[in-house]
Design an enzyme around this catalytic site. Structure first.
Site, short mmCIF file in Angstrom:
data_model
loop_
_atom_site.label_atom_id
_atom_site.label_comp_id
_atom_site.label_asym_id
_atom_site.label_seq_id
_atom_site.Cartn_x
_atom_site.Cartn_y
_atom_site.Cartn_z
N ALA A 38 34.02 -34.68 35.18
CA ALA A 38 33.64 -36.09 35.16
C ALA A 38 34.93 -36.87 35.42
O ALA A 38 36.03 -36.35 35.24
CB ALA A 38 33.06 -36.45 33.80
N GLU A 48 29.41 -28.12 34.65
CA GLU A 48 28.10 -28.52 34.12
C GLU A 48 27.12 -28.85 35.25
O GLU A 48 25.94 -28.50 35.18
CB GLU A 48 28.28 -29.71 33.17
CG GLU A 48 29.05 -29.31 31.92
CD GLU A 48 29.46 -30.51 31.06
OE1 GLU A 48 30.33 -31.28 31.52
OE2 GLU A 48 28.90 -30.68 29.97
N GLY A 108 32.60 -31.50 33.84
CA GLY A 108 31.36 -31.93 34.48
C GLY A 108 31.06 -31.18 35.77
O GLY A 108 29.90 -31.07 36.17
N GLU A 140 37.21 -29.89 28.18
CA GLU A 140 37.13 -31.17 27.48
C GLU A 140 37.87 -31.16 26.14
O GLU A 140 38.35 -32.20 25.68
CB GLU A 140 35.67 -31.54 27.24
CG GLU A 140 34.89 -31.90 28.51
CD GLU A 140 34.26 -30.69 29.19
OE1 GLU A 140 34.61 -29.53 28.85
OE2 GLU A 140 33.41 -30.92 30.06
#
Ligand code: CO8
Length: 261
Positions: free
Chosen positions: A69, A115, A112, A135
């Protein structure tokens, strides 16, 4: 056919019955910001609605599928801001795409990025791929489903290892753990993904959608309910011409000519 719209952070093209979405934000290693989310959801939803498309390939660059992300976009936000925006909830729309999505992963698939790859139905990795949920090094945890999908994909031991330490795994370890279905040389990655997508897109679409729905249900329900749903979907497919054609072709020792594709 209308899919090659002007997006800023992705490229979209179609090859016969396969749609290809390429993450294309090289200056940030394809970090997934809100604009990229909107574009991936818009492109995949449009491809999903096109009956001429039977499978989708999602890929990135040689160096990065996606490095996570977008950290810079999130860094200064408060908890109420994250909560009120329901940050990352937009990705749920991507998981509702019914057309099979093949992730073709080269280079970094972190946070992300890992993911997003796990939201796809089938993962093919280049030998250069690196997967991780780093993360924990940012003082947070996965926020796009990583703790759940990684645990389901590779089991508790390796999911805990990756989520708690932030350790990256390479393509070989990812295949051994069951995160990816195939590893190929980086130079062959896109062709391999297109071959897989093309193979899927040549089947009868109702059976493909039912197959995806049935396997996905295995992760959402009890065994008895899942087996029940599978049997009902199996019965329903006997209403298609393609079931008649597929079984006739088998008995006549010829290739099937499916109508719904
Ligand atoms: N977000 C924003 N920008 C990024 C990201 C990212 N996730 N990853 C890389 N970039 C940018 C870099 O900042 C750099 O930009 P600039 O040139 O302006 O400095 C550019 O992309 C190139 O990156 P590097 O120079 O770092 O390239 P390297 O080859 O040296 O390193 C790495 C590649 C190892 C992938 C490195 O970029 C890295 O560690 N990236 C971050 C990986 C990461 O931690 N991902 C998880 C993100 S968090 C997440 O996905 C879930 C939500 C968690 C919430 C976090 C709230 C703060």
């Amino acid at each position: 056919n209308g899919h090659e719209n002007a997006y800023e952070n992705i490229l979209v093209e179609t090859r016969e019955r396969v749609g290809i979405i390429t993450l294309n934000r090289p200056r940030a290693l394809n970090a997934l910001d809100a604009a990229t989310l909107r574009e991936v959801v818009s492109a995949s939803t449009a491809l999903d609605a096109d009956p001429g498309i039977g499978a989708i390939v999602l890929t990135g660059s040689e160096k990065a599928f996606a490095a996570g992300a977008d950290i810079k976009e999130m860094a200064g936000r408060s908890a109420p801001e994250m909560y009120l925006a329901d940050w990352f909830a937009g990705w749920d729309a991507f998981t509702r795409v019914r057309t099979p999505v093949v992730a073709a992963v080269s280079g970094y698939a972190l946070g992300g990025g890992c993911e997003l790859a796990m939201m796809c139905d089938l993962l093919i990795a280049a030998d250069t791929a690196r997967f991780g949920q780093p993360e924990i090094n940012l003082g947070v945890i996965p926020g796009m489903g990583g703790s759940q999908r990684l645990a389901r994909a590779v089991g508790k031991a390796k999911a805990m290892d990756m989520v708690l330490t932030g350790r990256h795994i390479d393509a070989v370890e990812a295949e051994r753990a069951g995160l990816v279905s195939r590893v190929v040389p980086a130079a062959d990655l896109l062709q391999e993904a297109l071959d897989v997508a093309g193979t899927i897109a040549a089947k009868s679409l109702p059976s493909v959608l039912a197959a995806k729905e049935a396997v996905d249900t295995a992760f959402e329900t009890t065994l008895a309910q899942g087996v029940h749903l599978e049997r009902r979907l199996f019965h329903a497919l006997f209403a298609t011409e393609d079931q008649k054609e597929g079984m006739a072709a088998f008995t006549q020792k010829r290739e099937p000519r499916f109508t719904h594709r």
